[in-house]
Every structure is written in structure tokens, then in C-alpha cells.
Motif scaffolding. Sequence first.
Motif, PDB file in Angstrom:
ATOM      1  N   GLN A   1       0.832  -1.203   0.000  1.00  0.00           N
ATOM      2  CA  GLN A   1       0.000   0.000   0.000  1.00  0.00           C
ATOM      3  C   GLN A   1       0.870   1.260   0.000  1.00  0.00           C
ATOM      4  OE1 GLN A   1      -1.914   0.885   3.686  1.00  0.00           O
ATOM      5  NE2 GLN A   1      -3.595   2.015   2.735  1.00  0.00           N
ATOM      6  N   LEU A   2       1.892   1.272   0.848  1.00  0.00           N
ATOM      7  CA  LEU A   2       2.762   2.440   0.952  1.00  0.00           C
ATOM      8  C   LEU A   2       3.694   2.563  -0.252  1.00  0.00           C
ATOM      9  CD1 LEU A   2       3.694   2.138   4.741  1.00  0.00           C
ATOM     10  CD2 LEU A   2       2.069   3.731   3.702  1.00  0.00           C
ATOM     11  N   ALA A   3       4.181   1.420  -0.741  1.00  0.00           N
ATOM     12  CA  ALA A   3       5.106   1.442  -1.884  1.00  0.00           C
ATOM     13  C   ALA A   3       4.434   1.969  -3.141  1.00  0.00           C
ATOM     14  CB  ALA A   3       5.660   0.041  -2.131  1.00  0.00           C
ATOM     15  N   ALA A   4       3.119   1.733  -3.273  1.00  0.00           N
ATOM     16  CA  ALA A   4       2.385   2.188  -4.463  1.00  0.00           C
ATOM     17  C   ALA A   4       2.397   3.706  -4.579  1.00  0.00           C
ATOM     18  CB  ALA A   4       0.953   1.672  -4.420  1.00  0.00           C
ATOM     19  N   ALA A   5       2.597   4.382  -3.460  1.00  0.00           N
ATOM     20  CA  ALA A   5       2.617   5.845  -3.468  1.00  0.00           C
ATOM     21  C   ALA A   5       4.029   6.412  -3.607  1.00  0.00           C
ATOM     22  CB  ALA A   5       1.968   6.377  -2.187  1.00  0.00           C
ATOM     23  N   ASN A   6       5.021   5.536  -3.663  1.00  0.00           N
ATOM     24  CA  ASN A   6       6.409   5.982  -3.789  1.00  0.00           C
ATOM     25  C   ASN A   6       6.702   6.349  -5.242  1.00  0.00           C
ATOM     26  OD1 ASN A   6       9.265   6.146  -3.999  1.00  0.00           O
ATOM     27  ND2 ASN A   6       9.509   4.766  -2.249  1.00  0.00           N
ATOM     28  N   PRO A   7       7.071   7.604  -5.531  1.00  0.00           N
ATOM     29  CA  PRO A   7       7.308   8.010  -6.919  1.00  0.00           C
ATOM     30  C   PRO A   7       8.509   7.321  -7.573  1.00  0.00           C
ATOM     31  CG  PRO A   7       7.999   9.726  -5.393  1.00  0.00           C
ATOM     32  CD  PRO A   7       7.267   8.716  -4.577  1.00  0.00           C
ATOM     33  N   ASN A   8       9.357   6.704  -6.765  1.00  0.00           N
ATOM     34  CA  ASN A   8      10.557   6.035  -7.286  1.00  0.00           C
ATOM     35  C   ASN A   8      10.395   4.517  -7.365  1.00  0.00           C
ATOM     36  OD1 ASN A   8      12.056   8.529  -7.353  1.00  0.00           O
ATOM     37  ND2 ASN A   8      12.252   8.358  -5.122  1.00  0.00           N
ATOM     38  N   ARG A   9       9.162   4.044  -7.353  1.00  0.00           N
ATOM     39  CA  ARG A   9       8.908   2.602  -7.250  1.00  0.00           C
ATOM     40  C   ARG A   9       9.146   1.839  -8.546  1.00  0.00           C
ATOM     41  NH1 ARG A   9       4.395   5.333  -8.144  1.00  0.00           N
ATOM     42  NH2 ARG A   9       2.939   4.589  -9.739  1.00  0.00           N
ATOM     43  N   ARG A  10       8.920   2.478  -9.702  1.00  0.00           N
ATOM     44  CA  ARG A  10       8.850   1.736 -10.965  1.00  0.00           C
ATOM     45  C   ARG A  10      10.136   0.970 -11.293  1.00  0.00           C
ATOM     46  NH1 ARG A  10       5.716   1.120 -15.268  1.00  0.00           N
ATOM     47  NH2 ARG A  10       4.165   2.494 -14.330  1.00  0.00           N
ATOM     48  N   ARG A  11      11.255   1.625 -11.271  1.00  0.00           N
ATOM     49  CA  ARG A  11      12.499   0.964 -11.702  1.00  0.00           C
ATOM     50  C   ARG A  11      12.861  -0.242 -10.834  1.00  0.00           C
ATOM     51  NH1 ARG A  11      17.614   4.616 -13.131  1.00  0.00           N
ATOM     52  NH2 ARG A  11      16.092   5.254 -14.717  1.00  0.00           N
ATOM     53  N   PRO A  12      12.892  -0.118  -9.487  1.00  0.00           N
ATOM     54  CA  PRO A  12      13.251  -1.295  -8.678  1.00  0.00           C
ATOM     55  C   PRO A  12      12.242  -2.433  -8.775  1.00  0.00           C
ATOM     56  CG  PRO A  12      12.635   0.561  -7.284  1.00  0.00           C
ATOM     57  CD  PRO A  12      12.779   1.096  -8.657  1.00  0.00           C
ATOM     58  N   ILE A  13      10.953  -2.116  -8.897  1.00  0.00           N
ATOM     59  CA  ILE A  13       9.948  -3.178  -8.997  1.00  0.00           C
ATOM     60  C   ILE A  13      10.052  -3.884 -10.342  1.00  0.00           C
ATOM     61  CG2 ILE A  13       7.468  -3.649  -9.166  1.00  0.00           C
ATOM     62  CD1 ILE A  13       7.037  -1.506  -7.038  1.00  0.00           C
ATOM     63  N   GLU A  14      10.206  -3.130 -11.410  1.00  0.00           N
ATOM     64  CA  GLU A  14      10.347  -3.742 -12.730  1.00  0.00           C
ATOM     65  C   GLU A  14      11.608  -4.604 -12.790  1.00  0.00           C
ATOM     66  OE1 GLU A  14      10.221  -0.426 -15.416  1.00  0.00           O
ATOM     67  OE2 GLU A  14       8.074  -0.674 -15.799  1.00  0.00           O
ATOM     68  N   ALA A  15      12.701  -4.104 -12.211  1.00  0.00           N
ATOM     69  CA  ALA A  15      13.960  -4.856 -12.226  1.00  0.00           C
ATOM     70  C   ALA A  15      13.819  -6.163 -11.446  1.00  0.00           C
ATOM     71  CB  ALA A  15      15.086  -4.008 -11.632  1.00  0.00           C
TER      72      ALA A  15
ATOM     73  N   ALA B   1      -5.477  -1.557  -4.400  1.00  0.00           N
ATOM     74  CA  ALA B   1      -5.342  -2.831  -5.112  1.00  0.00           C
ATOM     75  C   ALA B   1      -4.022  -3.512  -4.761  1.00  0.00           C
ATOM     76  CB  ALA B   1      -5.434  -2.611  -6.617  1.00  0.00           C
ATOM     77  N   SER B   2      -2.967  -2.733  -4.589  1.00  0.00           N
ATOM     78  CA  SER B   2      -1.660  -3.303  -4.235  1.00  0.00           C
ATOM     79  C   SER B   2      -1.744  -4.030  -2.905  1.00  0.00           C
ATOM     80  CB  SER B   2      -0.599  -2.198  -4.156  1.00  0.00           C
ATOM     81  OG  SER B   2      -0.396  -1.601  -5.409  1.00  0.00           O
ATOM     82  N   GLU B   3      -2.381  -3.400  -1.934  1.00  0.00           N
ATOM     83  CA  GLU B   3      -2.536  -4.048  -0.628  1.00  0.00           C
ATOM     84  C   GLU B   3      -3.397  -5.296  -0.741  1.00  0.00           C
ATOM     85  OE1 GLU B   3      -4.064  -3.178   3.945  1.00  0.00           O
ATOM     86  OE2 GLU B   3      -4.536  -1.740   2.343  1.00  0.00           O
ATOM     87  N   ARG B   4      -4.497  -5.196  -1.470  1.00  0.00           N
ATOM     88  CA  ARG B   4      -5.423  -6.324  -1.599  1.00  0.00           C
ATOM     89  C   ARG B   4      -4.741  -7.523  -2.256  1.00  0.00           C
ATOM     90  NH1 ARG B   4      -8.859  -3.904  -4.259  1.00  0.00           N
ATOM     91  NH2 ARG B   4      -8.637  -4.705  -6.383  1.00  0.00           N
ATOM     92  N   TYR B   5      -4.021  -7.269  -3.351  1.00  0.00           N
ATOM     93  CA  TYR B   5      -3.372  -8.376  -4.058  1.00  0.00           C
ATOM     94  C   TYR B   5      -2.204  -8.952  -3.267  1.00  0.00           C
ATOM     95  CZ  TYR B   5      -6.180  -7.221  -8.163  1.00  0.00           C
ATOM     96  OH  TYR B   5      -7.219  -7.003  -9.025  1.00  0.00           O
ATOM     97  N   ALA B   6      -1.516  -8.110  -2.502  1.00  0.00           N
ATOM     98  CA  ALA B   6      -0.432  -8.617  -1.660  1.00  0.00           C
ATOM     99  C   ALA B   6      -0.983  -9.574  -0.608  1.00  0.00           C
ATOM    100  CB  ALA B   6       0.306  -7.462  -0.987  1.00  0.00           C
ATOM    101  N   ARG B   7      -2.110  -9.195  -0.009  1.00  0.00           N
ATOM    102  CA  ARG B   7      -2.730 -10.051   0.989  1.00  0.00           C
ATOM    103  C   ARG B   7      -3.284 -11.334   0.350  1.00  0.00           C
ATOM    104  NH1 ARG B   7      -3.800  -7.881   6.006  1.00  0.00           N
ATOM    105  NH2 ARG B   7      -3.306  -5.663   6.277  1.00  0.00           N
TER     106      ARG B   7
END
Length: 259
Positions: free
Chosen positions: A126-140, A223-229
Motif C-alpha cells: 500500500q505504501l510502496a504504491a505511493a512511492n514516486p521512485n517505485r517503478r524501476r526497482p519493482i520492474e527490475a 489494489a496493491s494491498e489487496r493483491y499482496a494479501r
Amino acid sequence: MSTANVRQYLPEVRTKIPRKHGWGKMAAEIISGLVDKRSLDRAAADVIRQAITSGGLAPGKRLTETELSTGLNVSRGTIRAALQRLMSEGLVKQKPYSGWEVASLTSKDAWELYTLRSSLEGLAAQLAAANPNRRRPIEAAYDDMKAAAKSRNQKRINDSDLALHKAIVILSGHNRLADHYGLVEHQVRMYMASSNAILERPDMVIANHEKMVNALLRGDAAASERYAREHNKTSGELLVRHLQETEAKQTNRTAGKLT
């Protein structure tokens, strides 16, 4: 695997080790701190931990201080301190009159870990979804998981699985959440190895994370929190059922021997 051969995991503790060194000298340098500056018991714990979490030392495997001290070229006192450290992490157990053994994952252990992960990782997502720098590390991390699944290398799959979830925890920016996750990280690694081992196909690990990853990339916190759970609940319940069936069979075998 014999505990005396645990030194084969020494190269994974330090990535750059001179090739000219023999195994004996390499072991001595790593454990003595000439290559790695950590304390002896911590360095020994790192090597044994790697052997356990990679599956080299199987759950229930008996560990002897004598064999480990010979294999790592350190004193039994150092090995005892290392095992005490690993016991606090939930990776080994000390049994009265019989010494040490690698911890086994029970159905109750699996239930506790997946319900705990569901809470921690749900909040982290839930918190990571709001991080503006999330895309590159998650995609990697997700790309690395895809490559691991394609390789069909189980250790690589498990490593990439943990790496993705740790990336999400870090991206949450919640230091206390990260600290609590760190307390059970090595148990989570063992849990993931057991969970991924019962998948019908290695590539199923990708589908199991797809909805969560997509929600994170589009910045949908709910949705991020829901799918993680949901991911933790689905895979957790599957593993718990598998372990319960295994435990029931073991109980029946034991009962059969007594009759």
C-alpha cells in the motif's frame, strides 16, 4: 549433505575471492576475518545460514559442532555461538541430549508466517504504491524473477522471490516495518523455498505475483494491498494443506510402527 562440507558455501558469502587460493586457505581467510572483517561467530553463522536457506542443509538435518568446526576451520565455541545466533533467527533448534538440527517448517509455522507476511507485506505494498521512485526497482526485481523462472533454477527463483518482496518493503519507506520484516526474513526465505517447491511449474511464480506487481506499477494503493494479501493467503493456505497432509502421513506411519 555432510555438515563437514558446509565450506562449499563460502564463496557465496563474499563475491570476490582470489582464485589462486585453495579451499583451506580460503576458508581460513574468510572465517578469520582476513577477507571478511566480521566476528568469527557471525561469519560462521553466515556460511551455515546460506547452506540452510539454499537447501544444502535440509530441514531436520542433525548438526554437530565437531563436524562444523572442522569444515569451517574454527573452534567449537565459535560454532556454538554461531548456532545460538541462528537459533534466535528460527533456523536451527537445540534438542536436549541430541544437539542441534536444522529447523523444520511445520503447518503451524507456515500459518504463522503467511498470516504475518500478509499484514506486513499488505501495508508495505500500500505504501510502496505511493512511492514516486517505485517503478524501476519493482520492474527490475520482477524481470529478474521472470529470468529465474525461465532458468528453472529453484535457488534462483527463491532468491528473486524474496528480492521482490524485500524491494516492496524498502519502497514502503516504513523503517519500523522493515525492521520487523528483517526479524523473520530468513524464516520467510525457508517458507518461500517450501512454497515454491510445490508449484506445478516454475513459471507459476510469475503469475502468482502479476496482479500485485501491476497494481504497484500503476500506483493503485488499495489494489496493491489487496493483491499482496491475496497472494500470501492463497500460497500460504496451499502450503499449510501440503504440510498438514505430510504430517498426517508421518503420524500414520509412526502409529503403524507401534501396532
